[in-house]
Design an enzyme around this catalytic site. Sequence first.
Site, PDB file in Angstrom:
ATOM      1  N   HIS A  67      -2.393   7.231   7.521  1.00 44.26           N
ATOM      2  CA  HIS A  67      -1.548   7.815   6.741  1.00 44.26           C
ATOM      3  C   HIS A  67      -2.678   9.295   5.973  1.00 44.26           C
ATOM      4  O   HIS A  67      -1.689  10.663   6.544  1.00 44.26           O
ATOM      5  CB  HIS A  67      -0.548   7.677   5.419  1.00 44.26           C
ATOM      6  CG  HIS A  67       0.547   6.559   5.904  1.00 44.26           C
ATOM      7  ND1 HIS A  67       1.015   7.305   6.615  1.00 44.26           N
ATOM      8  CD2 HIS A  67       0.752   5.822   5.321  1.00 44.26           C
ATOM      9  CE1 HIS A  67       1.906   6.020   6.105  1.00 44.26           C
ATOM     10  NE2 HIS A  67       2.268   5.064   6.070  1.00 44.26           N
ATOM     11  N   GLN A  78       3.357  10.346   1.594  1.00 45.94           N
ATOM     12  CA  GLN A  78       4.021   9.307   1.556  1.00 45.94           C
ATOM     13  C   GLN A  78       5.144   9.637   0.423  1.00 45.94           C
ATOM     14  O   GLN A  78       6.325   9.068   0.024  1.00 45.94           O
ATOM     15  CB  GLN A  78       3.617   7.973   1.585  1.00 45.94           C
ATOM     16  CG  GLN A  78       3.372   7.306   2.760  1.00 45.94           C
ATOM     17  CD  GLN A  78       3.311   5.511   2.940  1.00 45.94           C
ATOM     18  OE1 GLN A  78       2.554   5.097   2.507  1.00 45.94           O
ATOM     19  NE2 GLN A  78       4.555   5.375   3.107  1.00 45.94           N
ATOM     20  N   HIS A 135      -4.553   0.964   7.837  1.00 43.03           N
ATOM     21  CA  HIS A 135      -2.773   1.943   7.546  1.00 43.03           C
ATOM     22  C   HIS A 135      -3.014   2.961   6.979  1.00 43.03           C
ATOM     23  O   HIS A 135      -2.192   4.101   7.044  1.00 43.03           O
ATOM     24  CB  HIS A 135      -1.909   0.253   7.733  1.00 43.03           C
ATOM     25  CG  HIS A 135      -0.415   1.161   7.655  1.00 43.03           C
ATOM     26  ND1 HIS A 135       0.450   0.311   7.720  1.00 43.03           N
ATOM     27  CD2 HIS A 135       0.262   1.724   6.673  1.00 43.03           C
ATOM     28  CE1 HIS A 135       1.218   0.917   8.021  1.00 43.03           C
ATOM     29  NE2 HIS A 135       1.980   1.948   6.956  1.00 43.03           N
ATOM     30  N   GLU A 136      -2.923   2.714   5.871  1.00 40.28           N
ATOM     31  CA  GLU A 136      -2.873   3.670   4.461  1.00 40.28           C
ATOM     32  C   GLU A 136      -3.798   4.887   5.373  1.00 40.28           C
ATOM     33  O   GLU A 136      -3.581   5.721   4.881  1.00 40.28           O
ATOM     34  CB  GLU A 136      -3.020   2.919   3.513  1.00 40.28           C
ATOM     35  CG  GLU A 136      -2.451   2.144   2.836  1.00 40.28           C
ATOM     36  CD  GLU A 136      -0.759   2.203   3.147  1.00 40.28           C
ATOM     37  OE1 GLU A 136      -0.461   3.246   2.278  1.00 40.28           O
ATOM     38  OE2 GLU A 136       0.110   1.283   3.497  1.00 40.28           O
ATOM     39  N   GLY A 153       1.297  -0.829  -0.358  1.00 37.34           N
ATOM     40  CA  GLY A 153      -0.002  -0.086   0.259  1.00 37.34           C
ATOM     41  C   GLY A 153       0.935   1.281  -0.345  1.00 37.34           C
ATOM     42  O   GLY A 153       1.979   1.165   0.226  1.00 37.34           O
ATOM     43  N   LEU A 161       6.386   2.244   4.017  1.00 40.87           N
ATOM     44  CA  LEU A 161       7.838   2.268   3.262  1.00 40.87           C
ATOM     45  C   LEU A 161       8.100   3.830   4.042  1.00 40.87           C
ATOM     46  O   LEU A 161       9.343   3.801   3.550  1.00 40.87           O
ATOM     47  CB  LEU A 161       7.203   2.262   1.350  1.00 40.87           C
ATOM     48  CG  LEU A 161       6.827   0.981   1.276  1.00 40.87           C
ATOM     49  CD1 LEU A 161       6.130   1.421  -0.165  1.00 40.87           C
ATOM     50  CD2 LEU A 161       8.019   0.702   0.817  1.00 40.87           C
TER      51      LEU A 161
HETATM   52 NI    NI Z   1       2.269   3.090   5.748  1.00 40.84          NI
END
Ligand code: NI
Length: 184
Positions: free
Chosen positions: A144, A50, A140-141, A45, A99
């Site tokens: 962000h 990011q 999780h994504e 993902g 990441l």
């Molecule tokens: Ni992440």
Amino acid sequence: MILPIYVYGQPVLRQDAEDITPDYPNLKQLLSDMHETMDRADGVGLAAPQVGLPIRVVVVNLDVLSDDMPEFKGFRRAYINPHILETAGDLVSMEEGCLSLPGIHESVKRPDKIHVTYLDENLQEHDEWVEGYLARVMQHEFDHLDGTMFIDHLSTLRKQMIKGKLGNMLKGKTRCAYKVKTVK
Ligand code: NI
């Protein structure tokens, strides 16, 4: 095009990302670049912050896990303007990585089911309940997009344990196989 991945310490990772309008410029190209960037970094993902953009856009590729989880064969999606409306089910622990936090893997507790709304890559609206592994990845994504990283969910003790690694990231010392953008 492969984009550099912003690493811990970059302010954009702590911003509240904004919903986009359907006429957001070059959205198709951005989604394509995000998929390519995620694939090159072996991620499942990737959220727009990011790659330095404070907008509510996420890409996910679970096809890479389909040897173990055949239900995800060919599963590659984009989520535009996603919002979690409610959560349900048991709290489940699972190891996560990110990441933007190379070299850190920690167990995180999250609810097993989520009620989400989003637009897909064709700007079709969805309103659905999701559970299991996909719900984990989405949480999780989508975190962000609210300026939250998975390490924020750790206990004080675990946070203490990874302090050194985070400090190195702030100094620009990262070891990973993909292109990153650190603060220094
Ligand atoms: Ni992440």
